[in-house]
Scaffold this motif. Structure first.
Motif, PDB file in Angstrom:
ATOM      1  N   LYS A 263       0.845  -1.192   0.000  1.00  0.00           N
ATOM      2  CA  LYS A 263       0.000   0.000   0.000  1.00  0.00           C
ATOM      3  C   LYS A 263       0.887   1.251   0.000  1.00  0.00           C
ATOM      4  O   LYS A 263       1.924   1.281   0.648  1.00  0.00           O
ATOM      5  N   ILE A 264       0.448   2.272  -0.749  1.00  0.00           N
ATOM      6  CA  ILE A 264       1.105   3.583  -0.727  1.00  0.00           C
ATOM      7  C   ILE A 264       0.017   4.647  -0.652  1.00  0.00           C
ATOM      8  O   ILE A 264      -1.011   4.557  -1.346  1.00  0.00           O
ATOM      9  N   THR A 265       0.232   5.641   0.208  1.00  0.00           N
ATOM     10  CA  THR A 265      -0.667   6.796   0.242  1.00  0.00           C
ATOM     11  C   THR A 265       0.153   8.072   0.111  1.00  0.00           C
ATOM     12  O   THR A 265       1.292   8.141   0.585  1.00  0.00           O
ATOM     13  N   VAL A 266      -0.447   9.063  -0.562  1.00  0.00           N
ATOM     14  CA  VAL A 266       0.152  10.399  -0.671  1.00  0.00           C
ATOM     15  C   VAL A 266      -0.847  11.374  -0.061  1.00  0.00           C
ATOM     16  O   VAL A 266      -1.962  11.539  -0.579  1.00  0.00           O
ATOM     17  N   ASN A 267      -0.436  11.995   1.057  1.00  0.00           N
ATOM     18  CA  ASN A 267      -1.363  12.854   1.826  1.00  0.00           C
ATOM     19  C   ASN A 267      -2.687  12.123   2.079  1.00  0.00           C
ATOM     20  O   ASN A 267      -3.780  12.660   1.862  1.00  0.00           O
ATOM     21  N   ASP A 268      -2.535  10.838   2.501  1.00  0.00           N
ATOM     22  CA  ASP A 268      -3.661   9.957   2.857  1.00  0.00           C
ATOM     23  C   ASP A 268      -4.505   9.512   1.674  1.00  0.00           C
ATOM     24  O   ASP A 268      -5.506   8.810   1.846  1.00  0.00           O
ATOM     25  N   ARG A 269      -4.124   9.881   0.455  1.00  0.00           N
ATOM     26  CA  ARG A 269      -4.831   9.382  -0.729  1.00  0.00           C
ATOM     27  C   ARG A 269      -4.123   8.129  -1.235  1.00  0.00           C
ATOM     28  O   ARG A 269      -2.910   8.148  -1.502  1.00  0.00           O
ATOM     29  N   PRO A 270      -4.849   7.011  -1.368  1.00  0.00           N
ATOM     30  CA  PRO A 270      -4.198   5.768  -1.799  1.00  0.00           C
ATOM     31  C   PRO A 270      -3.782   5.801  -3.262  1.00  0.00           C
ATOM     32  O   PRO A 270      -4.445   6.406  -4.103  1.00  0.00           O
ATOM     33  N   ILE A 271      -2.665   5.148  -3.543  1.00  0.00           N
ATOM     34  CA  ILE A 271      -2.185   4.943  -4.906  1.00  0.00           C
ATOM     35  C   ILE A 271      -2.276   3.446  -5.195  1.00  0.00           C
ATOM     36  O   ILE A 271      -1.877   2.620  -4.364  1.00  0.00           O
ATOM     37  N   ALA A 272      -2.783   3.082  -6.349  1.00  0.00           N
ATOM     38  CA  ALA A 272      -2.976   1.664  -6.684  1.00  0.00           C
ATOM     39  C   ALA A 272      -1.627   0.965  -6.857  1.00  0.00           C
ATOM     40  O   ALA A 272      -0.798   1.375  -7.671  1.00  0.00           O
ATOM     41  N   VAL A 273      -1.390  -0.068  -6.059  1.00  0.00           N
ATOM     42  CA  VAL A 273      -0.197  -0.907  -6.191  1.00  0.00           C
ATOM     43  C   VAL A 273      -0.636  -2.363  -6.113  1.00  0.00           C
ATOM     44  O   VAL A 273      -1.680  -2.682  -5.551  1.00  0.00           O
ATOM     45  N   LYS A 274       0.162  -3.259  -6.683  1.00  0.00           N
ATOM     46  CA  LYS A 274      -0.185  -4.682  -6.722  1.00  0.00           C
ATOM     47  C   LYS A 274       1.000  -5.531  -6.274  1.00  0.00           C
ATOM     48  O   LYS A 274       1.488  -6.386  -6.991  1.00  0.00           O
ATOM     49  N   ASP A 275       1.451  -5.274  -5.046  1.00  0.00           N
ATOM     50  CA  ASP A 275       2.552  -6.041  -4.457  1.00  0.00           C
ATOM     51  C   ASP A 275       3.824  -5.989  -5.296  1.00  0.00           C
ATOM     52  O   ASP A 275       4.621  -6.920  -5.284  1.00  0.00           O
TER      53      ASP A 275
END
Length: 651
Positions: free
Chosen positions: A255-267
């Motif tokens: 998981k990655i968030t930028v200023n609490d907004r999630p960015i889609a990642v797939k391991d």
């Protein structure tokens, strides 16, 4: 009941005499035949030994410890075992195996296991044929598994037609005295290295050996966040700040968030960052990244300040010298900024998460924490996080970084770990190891074994050992000699005087060929024998004595697990816990009822430093069922307020 306990106390040390307390005159009692049969066996008169031991069994059949002879006299009585030993000496293997197996069914002893192993080995040799090496099956952990905890549970089984006589996991004996055709194992193993190899070795009675290993990857580090560039951009007449970089993690990014907004990642193990933030809005940027094990790294920075810093691009000056190659004029070391600032309060957890950032005017090349290198992706600014294991007391944590030119930056701080009160050694079960008793040919051997057992118990760190000097002091004050220790009334009173929860009374029994050492753990509150453990060998040299005593100490420690649980119900004096026979606890074991105090947090970072513990009461297990137990509180704690969900830990 109390009178019965006091009467039992009067018997305790009689149990540890070298020779049984029986009358000298042979009057045809079962114990007379038993003792005479053993003597015949030691002298090699096997037919008479068989006759006497069989007669003893007809009069009293069962193998047992504490068999009452007459009056207040007791002996350890093992006619099946001793008959099996005689049959083995006579070469009657089937009869020997039958008697030794029966003895173990009735009462397990190290001596019976030792001779049953010998009998099985001899039987295998007589039958001949090829016996393959043992087969080891590891069911957990899976190969190359990534783990976050520094303790891994290793489970599996080992089998072999040659009987498994020895099982070792990472150098520690994990088997039993008795060799078996199939043996399951389950053991917790500590790991410290990022790539830790766990080795299981098995050996059968014929000497066939096999080893199997499994590698686990310890990952206590959050993903690395590397920032390559921070630049100003224009788009459709609007001004932005563009941040480029990379998030990397060997176990995969969850998981990655930028200023609490999630960015889609797939391991993915590598994720490219390309973030645009409009100028004039929020001046701070927070990037959080979690790996598949939930290790997390947080990168926080001021965009405008970083824009200025990244804009200062040094022009490298390349200088020639006499020989091939070039070198840089860069002399500025990397700058390390840790989130841990100021004095850190004492903490109670056994690990601490170190996080911070490293920046350089050119490029960060390497980062190390306590000489352990992190898998850095090179960049001008790198955010990192890593879990560090703490010892009790003061721990120095050092972070070192190198840039591409070899310049070194360093920062360090100290963390002091205080073990919660209920888990400190002073709260453990207090033991007094009484001087060994028994008649041996070499008195120095008995003293050496005595010293090694005490040292091994200290090394186990399971019990609080009462110093032998204190024992001597109380003996002197009470005007008692060591000989008085054979009087149970004195021994139990002595244990209370020196504030011991239990006594360890040990007997050394030696014959012409072998040595048997038996330890009894005696509860000083109830006068009951809590457990009996023994070891046996036919190698009576001084060299093996330490290994023998290490084995005895390990058996004692395993018998009293430091289990933890909760209070299920508390109503008046009726206290129930979730610790039952399934937790390997036993009646009479002491325990502490406690609760956690307020959580302590770092004043700057807000990290949890754990909680101190507050002791509520003490007692011992009075009744034990499979899934729960009933506690009897000590007198001085019986008015304490105890409620369900309070915590418990064995002493």
């Amino acid at each position: 009941m109390r009178l019965c306990q006091q009467l039992l106390a009067l018997l305790l040390l009689a149990l540890v005499a070298t020779a049984p307390a029986v009358a000298d005159e042979f009057r045809g009692k079962w114990w007379h035949y038993y003792e005479r049969g053993i003597s015949y066996g030691e002298e090699g008169d096997f037919e008479k030994a068989v006759s006497d031991l069989q007669t003893a069994m007809r009069k009293r059949e069962k193998d047992q410890r504490m068999a009452r002879t007459y009056g207040m006299h007791f002996i350890d009585y093992f006619p099946h075992r001793e008959l099996g030993v005689v049959y083995l000496a006579m070469g009657k293997l089937d009869a020997a195996i039958q008697e030794l197996e029966e003895s173990i069914r009735q009462e397990e002893t190290a001596k019976a296991a030792y001779f049953l192993n010998k009998a099985h080995r001899e039987q295998l040799l007589r039958r001949g044929g090829k016996h393959d090496a043992p087969v080891i099956t590891i069911t957990s952990p899976a190969p190359d598994k990534a783990v976050r905890e520094q303790v891994v549970k290793v489970k599996g089984k080992v089998s072999g037609s040659g009987y498994i006589g020895r099982l070792v996991i990472n150098g520690i004996n994990a088997g039993t005295d008795l060799a078996l055709r199939e043996m399951e194992f389950e053991k917790e193993v500590s790991i410290d290295d990022p790539d830790s190899r766990i080795v299981i070795t098995a050996e059968d009675l014929l000497g066939n050996t096999v080893a199997k290993s499994v590698t686990v990857h310890l990952d206590t580090e959050g993903p690395l966040i590397s920032i390559f560039d921070v630049v100003a951009t224009d788009k459709a007449g609007r001004k932005y700040i563009r941040i480029t970089g990379e998030v990397t993690d060997a176990t995969g990014i969850r998981k990655i968030t930028v200023n609490d907004r999630p960015i889609a990642v797939k391991d993915e193990r590598t994720f490219n960052l390309d973030i645009e933030q409009e100028r004039g809005g929020a001046s701070r940027l927070t990037i959080k990244a979690w790996d598949s094990l939930d290790n997390v790294t947080v990168a926080e920075f001021d965009l405008e300040r970083e824009l200025v810093a990244f804009g200062k691009r040094p022009e490298p000056v390349l200088l020639a010298f006499n020989g091939p190659g070039i070198f840089s004029s860069d002399r500025e070391p990397p700058v390390i900024t840790l989130k841990d600032k100021g004095d850190i309060p004492e903490l109670f957890v056994d690990r601490y998460y170190v996080d911070g950032e490293v920046s350089d005017n050119n490029r960060v090349d390497r980062i190390m924490i306590n000489n352990r290198e992190l898998p850095v992706k090179k960049g001008k600014k790198i955010f990192f996080g890593s879990m560090v294991k703490l010892n009790e007391g003061k721990n120095r944590i050092n972070v070192t970084a190198f840039d591409a030119a070899g310049n070194k930056g360093s920062a360090d701080f100290s963390v002091t770990r205080k073990v919660p009160a209920v888990m400190q050694s002073g709260s453990r079960m207090a033991l007094t190891v009484l001087p060994f008793t028994g008649k041996v040919k070499d008195a120095d051997y008995a003293q050496l074994a005595d010293d090694f057992l005490t040292a091994s118990l200290v090394e186990q760190k399971r019990f609080m050992l009462i110093e032998r000097e204190k024992l001597k002091q109380v003996l002197a004050e009470q005007k008692l000699s060591k000989e008085h220790l054979t009087d149970p009334g004195h021994s139990v009173r002595l244990g209370k005087l020196i504030a011991a929860d239990a006594l360890v009374a040990t007997t050394v029994r030696e014959d012409k060929k072998s040595l048997e050492i038996v330890s009894r753990v005696i509860n000083t509150e109830t006068s009951e024998i809590m457990d009996v453990k023994d070891v046996f060998t036919e190698d009576k040299g001084h060299a093996p004595v330490k290994e023998l005593m290490d084995g005895l100490a390990a058996k004692l420690a395993r018998s009293f697990p430091m289990a933890e649980g909760i209070v299920l119900k508390a109503s008046g004096s009726d206290i129930y816990t979730d610790l039952g026979s399934a937790s390997n606890v036993r009646k009479g074991m002491g325990l502490i009822i406690y609760k956690k105090g307020p959580e302590i947090k770092h004043p700057i970072t807000g990290k949890s430093l754990g909680s101190e513990t507050v002791k509520i009461a003490e007692g011992h297990l009075d009744e034990i069922q499979k899934e729960f137990s009933k506690v009897k509180l000590l007198e001085k704690f019986r008015k304490q307020s105890i409620k369900a969900t309070d915590l418990v830990i064995m002493k």
